[in-house]
Write an enzyme that holds these catalytic residues in place. Structure first.
Site, mmCIF file in Angstrom:
data_model
loop_
_atom_site.group_PDB
_atom_site.id
_atom_site.type_symbol
_atom_site.label_atom_id
_atom_site.label_comp_id
_atom_site.label_asym_id
_atom_site.label_seq_id
_atom_site.Cartn_x
_atom_site.Cartn_y
_atom_site.Cartn_z
ATOM 1 N N LYS A 180 -24.856 -73.481 40.668
ATOM 2 C CA LYS A 180 -24.804 -73.616 39.213
ATOM 3 C C LYS A 180 -25.263 -75.011 38.806
ATOM 4 O O LYS A 180 -24.529 -75.996 38.914
ATOM 5 C CB LYS A 180 -23.375 -73.384 38.703
ATOM 6 C CG LYS A 180 -23.341 -73.281 37.201
ATOM 7 C CD LYS A 180 -22.022 -73.693 36.611
ATOM 8 C CE LYS A 180 -21.836 -75.156 36.520
ATOM 9 N NZ LYS A 180 -22.796 -75.875 35.662
ATOM 10 N N GLU A 255 -18.040 -85.066 45.094
ATOM 11 C CA GLU A 255 -18.865 -86.283 45.065
ATOM 12 C C GLU A 255 -18.901 -86.733 43.613
ATOM 13 O O GLU A 255 -19.598 -86.139 42.789
ATOM 14 C CB GLU A 255 -20.282 -85.980 45.587
ATOM 15 C CG GLU A 255 -20.320 -85.345 46.978
ATOM 16 C CD GLU A 255 -19.759 -86.252 48.060
ATOM 17 O OE1 GLU A 255 -19.753 -87.483 47.877
ATOM 18 O OE2 GLU A 255 -19.287 -85.733 49.090
ATOM 19 N N CYS A 289 -24.774 -92.320 39.535
ATOM 20 C CA CYS A 289 -23.419 -92.572 40.021
ATOM 21 C C CYS A 289 -23.315 -93.918 40.728
ATOM 22 O O CYS A 289 -22.290 -94.574 40.688
ATOM 23 C CB CYS A 289 -22.975 -91.453 40.962
ATOM 24 S SG CYS A 289 -24.077 -91.222 42.365
ATOM 25 N N GLU A 383 -17.013 -96.224 34.056
ATOM 26 C CA GLU A 383 -18.421 -95.906 34.336
ATOM 27 C C GLU A 383 -19.104 -95.736 32.980
ATOM 28 O O GLU A 383 -18.624 -94.969 32.137
ATOM 29 C CB GLU A 383 -18.455 -94.585 35.118
ATOM 30 C CG GLU A 383 -19.826 -94.172 35.540
ATOM 31 C CD GLU A 383 -19.804 -92.836 36.301
ATOM 32 O OE1 GLU A 383 -19.149 -91.883 35.837
ATOM 33 O OE2 GLU A 383 -20.456 -92.765 37.341
HETATM 34 P P1 NAD Z 1 -19.716 -83.308 34.660
HETATM 35 O O1 NAD Z 1 -18.574 -83.356 35.604
HETATM 36 O O2 NAD Z 1 -19.428 -83.169 33.220
HETATM 37 O O3 NAD Z 1 -20.731 -82.128 35.047
HETATM 38 C C1 NAD Z 1 -21.243 -81.973 36.351
HETATM 39 C C2 NAD Z 1 -21.390 -80.482 36.657
HETATM 40 O O4 NAD Z 1 -20.098 -79.896 36.675
HETATM 41 C C3 NAD Z 1 -22.175 -79.709 35.612
HETATM 42 O O5 NAD Z 1 -22.908 -78.694 36.263
HETATM 43 C C4 NAD Z 1 -21.090 -79.120 34.727
HETATM 44 O O6 NAD Z 1 -21.513 -77.957 34.042
HETATM 45 C C5 NAD Z 1 -20.031 -78.810 35.768
HETATM 46 N N1 NAD Z 1 -18.656 -78.775 35.276
HETATM 47 C C6 NAD Z 1 -18.088 -79.547 34.318
HETATM 48 N N2 NAD Z 1 -16.787 -79.232 34.186
HETATM 49 C C7 NAD Z 1 -16.517 -78.269 35.096
HETATM 50 C C8 NAD Z 1 -15.350 -77.531 35.446
HETATM 51 N N3 NAD Z 1 -14.182 -77.721 34.818
HETATM 52 N N4 NAD Z 1 -15.439 -76.621 36.433
HETATM 53 C C9 NAD Z 1 -16.596 -76.423 37.086
HETATM 54 N N5 NAD Z 1 -17.743 -77.056 36.777
HETATM 55 C C10 NAD Z 1 -17.703 -77.979 35.792
HETATM 56 O O7 NAD Z 1 -20.567 -84.605 34.954
HETATM 57 P P2 NAD Z 1 -21.681 -85.288 34.051
HETATM 58 O O8 NAD Z 1 -21.014 -86.289 33.190
HETATM 59 O O9 NAD Z 1 -22.562 -84.327 33.434
HETATM 60 O O10 NAD Z 1 -22.490 -86.007 35.233
HETATM 61 C C11 NAD Z 1 -22.395 -87.333 35.487
HETATM 62 C C12 NAD Z 1 -21.251 -87.651 36.432
HETATM 63 O O11 NAD Z 1 -21.586 -87.225 37.751
HETATM 64 C C13 NAD Z 1 -21.017 -89.132 36.519
HETATM 65 O O12 NAD Z 1 -19.641 -89.402 36.577
HETATM 66 C C14 NAD Z 1 -21.694 -89.497 37.835
HETATM 67 O O13 NAD Z 1 -21.231 -90.682 38.416
HETATM 68 C C15 NAD Z 1 -21.392 -88.296 38.660
HETATM 69 N N6 NAD Z 1 -22.331 -88.207 39.784
HETATM 70 C C16 NAD Z 1 -21.867 -88.379 41.063
HETATM 71 C C17 NAD Z 1 -22.762 -88.368 42.130
HETATM 72 C C18 NAD Z 1 -22.313 -88.569 43.547
HETATM 73 O O14 NAD Z 1 -23.055 -88.227 44.455
HETATM 74 N N7 NAD Z 1 -21.144 -89.129 43.789
HETATM 75 C C19 NAD Z 1 -24.114 -88.172 41.888
HETATM 76 C C20 NAD Z 1 -24.530 -88.003 40.567
HETATM 77 C C21 NAD Z 1 -23.644 -88.006 39.531
#
Ligand code: NAD
Length: 488
Positions: A180, A255, A289, A383
Site C-alpha cells: 500500500k 522504520e 527521515c 522532526e
Molecule cells: P505517515 O505515517 O502519515 O504515512 C506513511 C504511510 O503510512 C502512508 O502510506 C500512510 O497512508 C500510511 N498510514 C498512515 N496512518 C496509518 C495507519 N494508522 N495504519 C496504517 N497505515 C497508515 O507518514 P508521512 O508523514 O506521510 O511520511 C513521513 C514520515 O515517514 C516522516 O516521519 C519520516 O521521517 C518517516 N520516514 C521514515 C523513513 C525510515 O526509513 N525510517 C523513511 C522515510 C520516511
C-alpha cells in the site's frame, strides 16, 4: 517511442494491481503535482475489501512462489532492475511531478531502486540454513523460511526506493506481497513497481499494489492472511500500526522518523562542513527521515558556519522542478507547509534568530536558517520535514553529545572533524542506528542495515544482512531414519 509508453496510463489509469490491473471497490483517486496542482492521472483507490481480496490471492500464490527455484526468482528480480534503469528517464519524470523531486533526487531513486532490487536478487541465492549439533541419533537442521504474505506500507517522500527496499527483499526470499503506497504518491510508490515486475515476468498473485490511505493500511495489519507488516512512515502512524499488528500477533517492522544531529567540531573545514549541513538540511526540501534536523556547531566556529549556510540558503532557488532548474521543489501538501511555518514561528517567538527564508509562496518553502535554536523550541524537539537548518551551538564535545542524545528519536547522526579519533570517540556515544563520521546524516543504500533506535523504530532494520533476518524466520527440522516407540 517505446520508452515513452512504458507507463502508458491506458494500461493502469483508474486501476490498482490485484494480481492484474483491476478496478477497485472504493473508486479512484486523482494524483496531483504538488508544484502546480495539475492532475497527473487517477488510480484505483483501495479499501479494506480490496485488501482482503488481494491478501487471499497473495496467500494462494505464496507456496508456489516459495517453491520456485531461487535462480528463477533472482532472474525475475534482475530483469525488473534492468527495466527500471532502461526506462529511468521516463520514470524519473513521474517521480519529479508526483513527489516534487528535483531531477537529481528522482534519478537517485531510480539508481538506488535498481540497486535494492539487485541486492534482493542476491539474497535469493544465499545459503538458507545450518546443521545443528546432535542431541540423539537424529539429524537436525535449521532453515530460514518465508513468513508467507508480507504487507508493505510506504510514505510519500522517497516513494520508489522506500517501497522497493521491502517489496524486493520480501519477494526474493519467497514471500508474496500486498503493498500500500501513500495515496499522494501511488505512481512512484506503486504503479511503477507493478509495471516493472509485470513486465519482468513475476507470476500473477505474487505482488499486489493497492493505493489508499490509513484505512487499507490498518486493514493490512489485521488481515488474517498477512503474516508480517513492513511499515515506513511517521512515529504516529508506526505506533498505530504496531498496536494493531500486536493485537493480531503479527510480526512488524517499523522504520520511522528522525531528528538527526550533525555535529561540527571546532577543527572542521568551514566550507566543507557548511556544504554538508546545507545538503543534509535542504535536500528534497528537508522531507527525508534522515534529514539533518539539528546542526550542532562548536561555538568557536558558529559564526563562520552560520554565515556560509545563510549565503547558501539565499542562493538556493525554489520552484517547479519539472519546468525550472531549481534546488528545492514543492512541499507535498498545504498541511505540511502549515506545520513547517508553525515550527519556524514558534522558534522565532522563543528567541531563535531567523537569518534566511522563513516564508513560502504556496507550496514553495524558502531554504531557511534559524540560529540560537534551543531545547523547548519545537524546532529543537520535532522532526520538521521542511527545508529548515536549525543551528545550535555548544561549548564542549560532552555538551554536543548531551544535546544530540536528548532526542526521543535515534535514526542517524553525523560528526565532522579533522581529528578522526576525536570524531569516533564522540560518535560512539550517540544513540543512533546510523553513524556517519565526516559526513552529514542523509545516507542510505541496499547493503547497510538501516533503521533507528528509540522513537525511530522498533529495533528492526532493512537492507544488507538484515533482510534475511527480517523477511524470513527459522524452522527446525529433525529427522529419524524411522519412527521409534515412546514409553506410552
Ligand atoms: P505517515 O505515517 O502519515 O504515512 C506513511 C504511510 O503510512 C502512508 O502510506 C500512510 O497512508 C500510511 N498510514 C498512515 N496512518 C496509518 C495507519 N494508522 N495504519 C496504517 N497505515 C497508515 O507518514 P508521512 O508523514 O506521510 O511520511 C513521513 C514520515 O515517514 C516522516 O516521519 C519520516 O521521517 C518517516 N520516514 C521514515 C523513513 C525510515 O526509513 N525510517 C523513511 C522515510 C520516511
Amino acid at each position: 517511442m517505446h520508452a515513452e509508453k512504458f507507463l502508458d496510463t491506458a494500461r493502469w489509469g483508474g486501476l490498482a494491481y490485484i494480481s492484474d490491473w483491476q478496478e477497485t471497490l472504493a473508486g479512484t483517486i486523482n494524483v496531483t503535482d504538488p508544484a502546480n496542482g495539475n492532475v497527473l492521472a487517477s488510480v484505483g483507490l483501495c479499501g479494506a475489501a480490496d485488501v482482503s481480496r488481494a491478501a487471499k490471492q497473495a496467500r494462494a500464490a505464496q507456496k508456489d512462489w516459495a517453491r520456485t527455484r531461487p535462480s528463477r526468482r533472482a532472474a525475475i528480480l534482475n530483469r525488473a532492475a534492468n527495466l527500471l534503469e532502461q526506462h529511468g528517464a521516463e520514470l524519473a519524470s513521474w517521480i519529479t511531478q508526483e513527489s516534487g523531486s528535483i531531477h537529481s533526487k528522482a534519478m537517485i531513486e531510480i539508481e538506488h531502486g535498481a540497486l535494492f532490487i539487485r541486492h534482493a536478487a542476491s539474497l535469493a541465492l544465499q545459503p538458507t540454513g545450518m546443521f545443528l549439533p546432535g542431541m540423539d541419533d537424529r539429524t537436525n537442521y535449521a532453515r530460514r523460511v518465508p513468513h508467507g504474505v508480507v504487507g508493505v506500507i510506504s510514505p510519500f517522500n522517497f516513494p520508489l526506493v522506500l517501497s522497493l527496499r521491502s517489496i524486493a527483499a520480501a519477494i526474493a526470499l519467497g514471500n508474496t506481497v500486498v503493498h500500500k503506497p501513500d495515496p499522494r504518491t501511488p505512481i512512484s510508490g506503486g504503479i511503477i513497481i507493478a509495471r516493472i515486475f509485470e513486465e519482468a515476468g513475476l507470476p500473477k498473485g505474487v505482488l499486489h499494489v493497492l493505493p489508499g490511505g490509513a484505512d487499507p493500511g490498518e486493514a493490512l495489519c489485521s488481515d488474517p492472511n498477512i503474516a508480517m507488516v513492513s511499515f515506513t512512515g511517521s512515529a504516529r502512524g508506526g505506533a498505530k500500526v504496531g498496536e494493531v499488528c500486536g493485537r493480531h500477533l503479527k510480526r512488524v517492522q517499523l522504520e520511522l522518523g528522525g531528528k538527526n544531529a550533525l555535529i561540527i567540531l571546532d577543527d572542521a573545514d568551514l566550507d566543507i562542513a557548511a556544504s554538508n549541513a546545507a545538503w543534509g538540511a535542504f535536500l528534497h526540501q528537508g522531507q527525508i527521515c534522515m534529514a539533518t534536523g539539528l546542526i550542532l556547531v562548536d561555538e568557536k566556529i558558529e559564526q563562520g558556519i552560520t554565515e556560509r549556510l545563510v549565503a547558501k540558503a539565499q542562493h538556493l532557488p525554489a520552484g517547479d522542478p519539472s519546468t525550472n532548474w531549481v534546488a528545492l521543489g514543492p512541499i507535498i501538501s498545504d498541511t505540511q507547509v502549515e506545520t513547517i511555518q508553525k515550527i519556524v514561528d514558534d522558534a522565532v517567538a522563543k528567541g531563535a534568530r531567523l537569518l534566511a527564508g522563513g516564508t513560502h509562496d504556496g507550496h514553495f518553502y524558502a531554504a531557511t536558517v534559524l540560529s540560537g535554536v534551543k531545547p523547548g523550541m519545537l524546532a529543537f524537539e520535532e522532526e520538521i520535514f521542511g527545508p529548515v537548518a536549525c543551528i545550535v551551538s555548544f561549548a564542549t564535545d560532552e555538551q554536543a553529545v548531551e544535546l544530540a542524545n536528548r532526542s526521543e528519536y535515534g535514526l542517524a547522526a553525523g560528526v565532522i572533524s579533522a581529528n578522526l579519533g576525536r570524531a569516533v570517540t564522540l560518535g560512539d556515544q550517540l544513540n543512533v542506528g546510523q553513524l556517519h563520521i565526516n559526513d552529514q546524516t542523509v545516507n542510505g543504500g541496499p547493503y547497510a542495515p538501516f533503521g533507528g533506535r528509540g522513537k525511530s523504530g522498533n529495533g528492526t532494520r532493512v537492507g544488507g544482512p538484515a533482510d534475511i533476518e527480517e523477511f524470513t524466520q527459522w524452522q527446525w527440522v529433525s529427522m529419524k531414519s524411522a519412527a521409534t516407540p515412546y514409553p506410552f
